[in-house]
Design an enzyme around this catalytic site. Sequence first.
Site, PDB file in Angstrom:
ATOM      1  CG  HIS A   1     -15.078   2.687  -9.761  1.00 37.75           C
ATOM      2  ND1 HIS A   1     -15.440   2.767 -11.098  1.00 37.75           N
ATOM      3  CD2 HIS A   1     -13.848   2.112  -9.739  1.00 37.75           C
ATOM      4  CE1 HIS A   1     -14.472   2.262 -11.835  1.00 37.75           C
ATOM      5  NE2 HIS A   1     -13.502   1.844 -11.049  1.00 37.75           N
TER       6      HIS A   1
ATOM      7  CB  CYS B   1     -18.676  45.618  -4.382  1.00 35.86           C
ATOM      8  SG  CYS B   1     -20.117  46.398  -3.627  1.00 35.86           S
TER       9      CYS B   1
END
Length: 824
Positions: A443, A774
């Site tokens: 919830h 990279c």
Amino acid sequence: MTTVIKETFLSTSKERSLILWFDEVGIADIPLVGGKNASLGEMIQQLIPKGIKVPIGFATTAYAYRYFIQSAGLEAKLRKLFVDLDVDNVRNLRERGKKARSLILQTPFPPQLQDAIAKAYQSLCELYNPDTDVAVRSSATAEDLPDASFAGQQETYLNVTGVKGVLAACHQCFASLFTDRAISYRHIKGFDHFNIALAVGVQKMVRSDLASSGVMFSIETETGFKDAALITAAYGLGENVVQGTVNPDEYYVFKPTLKAGFRPIIDKKLGSKELKMVYDNSSKSTKNIAVSSEEKSKFVLYDDEILQLARWACLIENYYSQINGTYTPMDIEWAKDGITKELFVVQARPETVQSQRKQNVLQSYRLLVEDAERKNVPTPLVTGRAVGSAISQGKVRVILEADKIEKFQPGEVLVTERTDPDWEPIMKKASAIITNSGGRTCHAAIIARELGVPAIVGCGNATEILKTGQEVTVSCAEGEEGRVYTGLLPFEVQEVLLEDLPRTRTQILMNVGNPQEAFNLSAIPNDGVGLARTEFIIANHIQTHPMALIHYEQLEDESVKEKIAAITALYDDKPQYFVDKLAQGIGRIAAAFYPKPVIVRMSDFKSNEYANLLGGKQFEPDEENPMLGWRGAARYYDEGYSQAFALECKAIKRVRDEMGLTNVIPMIPFCRTPDEGRLVLAEMAKNGLKQGENDLQVYVMCELPNNVIMAEEFAEVFDGFSIGSNDLTQLTLGLDRDSALVARLFDERSQGVKRMVKMAIASAKKHHRKIGICGQAPSDYPEFAQFLVEQGIDSISLNPDSLLKTMLEVAKVEQQTHPDKADS
């Protein structure tokens, strides 16, 4: 089945029926039976033929509710009650809600309505057994709309039996239209209290009290990533998962390759599952009991069950998207029957948060105390599951009971055990929400997402550690783990209009280490992943040296052996733990960017770093200079590590062959010679990764001077190159990048390094091999990125925080260098 039912209840017309069976209604009947019941009817009619199992039942109608209200003259009394309603005043709201509910409960149902409900329930009993157990659920006629979720606003009752029990539960549901949270929510969303009616669904119970249940979403709930289904699971009835009473197991499944017939479970997380809700035969209701240690320590669902539920999520999402004419991700409740062992869907509604999010704006939060190495980040006070990706701050307010919520002040950080709908009047005022229990589908998580409030759930001890009045920073911007820091830390929020970004000829890839951040990062415009670091997965998720798992029984350090036993408690086959965890980490990154290429660097720890893993000291040498020693390719075919490399290969093979993520390209680091490259390829083939089979490409890091000098020979061995500018700079300039004494000399922009890079690009191009970079340099230096573009490099892989800035630089350079080829 339906013949028996329809003979027991006759009605003049659908619109004036007091009762309708689920198989008589569909999604067009929301005004008649509410969203929940209409959806159940739609699935029973349309999706049961496709293999989805849905329990049968009936609904009291909106007409029945209005008939009850009007026949007793209740509307005028209720309207009078709400004349001075103030939903921002907790006491006022609580008083009005209590009086409204009492008014309804003190008014008996008309005899005609009582009779209709009783007859319908007795028909169910004829199909099953006397006093059949049913779930009685409220279903508002305005609920489950794409932009508003009324789920949980009204009451649900489980294990209801007997005519009296069903009538009482239906009466309680009618009254729950006026719970405090429902009144507040309708007011906020602009719904008239008297334009909404309350239908009630009465559905045959699935005996999940003897098995398990949970919630699944056909979309990733935090980032809005559309291609992953999230499934949560706990023992017993599903209310504990929905309410956040337990921390459930979590499973992620990649939908595109699942639909193609693969088994792409890309993540599994074990929840604590402390309690399970079961039938309480003494009270004819339910109760919570403790879960045994044995059950807590294993996953609730088998892999086949996870995949079956995920397939159902896809079917339900596809069906609702088709009938709605727009993409409609779904929020689905499921249950497993402990007697028949069958799985069922018991509810389905549209997801109401991510589906409504603006898709053309990228918003990102970042703590300003961290650096690239994360060395300056303070230790968090509390951690749990992050809900959302924002950062917020405020003073803590610890509240343990809902009847104390009037103490809460706007802008405070709500800290509690868990929330239920009674807490919603103050949740909207919170700057952040922190709970001890609950998972991503509880919830607190659902309401926090809807309100746009960052939340951290399942912290375990937040109410003990955090104190009322304490200033804290709540960060959900660091991956799946949410963190609470002491003090008000500086942070920034960036917003980028994606439609304004240029597209470049040079591919802009991303460096990704943490699989938990992959879904979020994939929203940044990119062309794939240029470097996925397995070291992060091994160090943070696996934590154990692979050879210590292979030779577990021969471990000499008993304390280490105990730690490994605890970490691998689910595994009798210890090496399988390494394969599973590595495959899930790589799989999650590959899924996030699919079908774009994801270049995965095989492990490149140095021996001193390997030694720091659990059990590592027994298997690692003490080297004088680990930076230049036994690392990268040299380990893979060596008898001291080849068994461990075999586990890495198995993980890659599973990702590509079983999960169907063939966008993964393995890359070999620190490969000193072409012959060494051939030895590694032979070792990979021995372990099921044969170059060329299933379109397998293998790249090599270009990070040694010899990789550049012999680039043409390396091009005969490997399918592509990725320049590692950090090591290439270090070895070209002959310095140790970790040494502070010579750090000032480390510069990728030096002429020698740039010549090396230029040579490497030229050689790769000559042999029609892909080549990218990279390393850190293009992220740090725009002029270095400009140099790479001018040399015609195929791709630049960047750290996420510098990707957009560098993309703009690259587009500018391309426009200047090749105005006829640049895209904008």
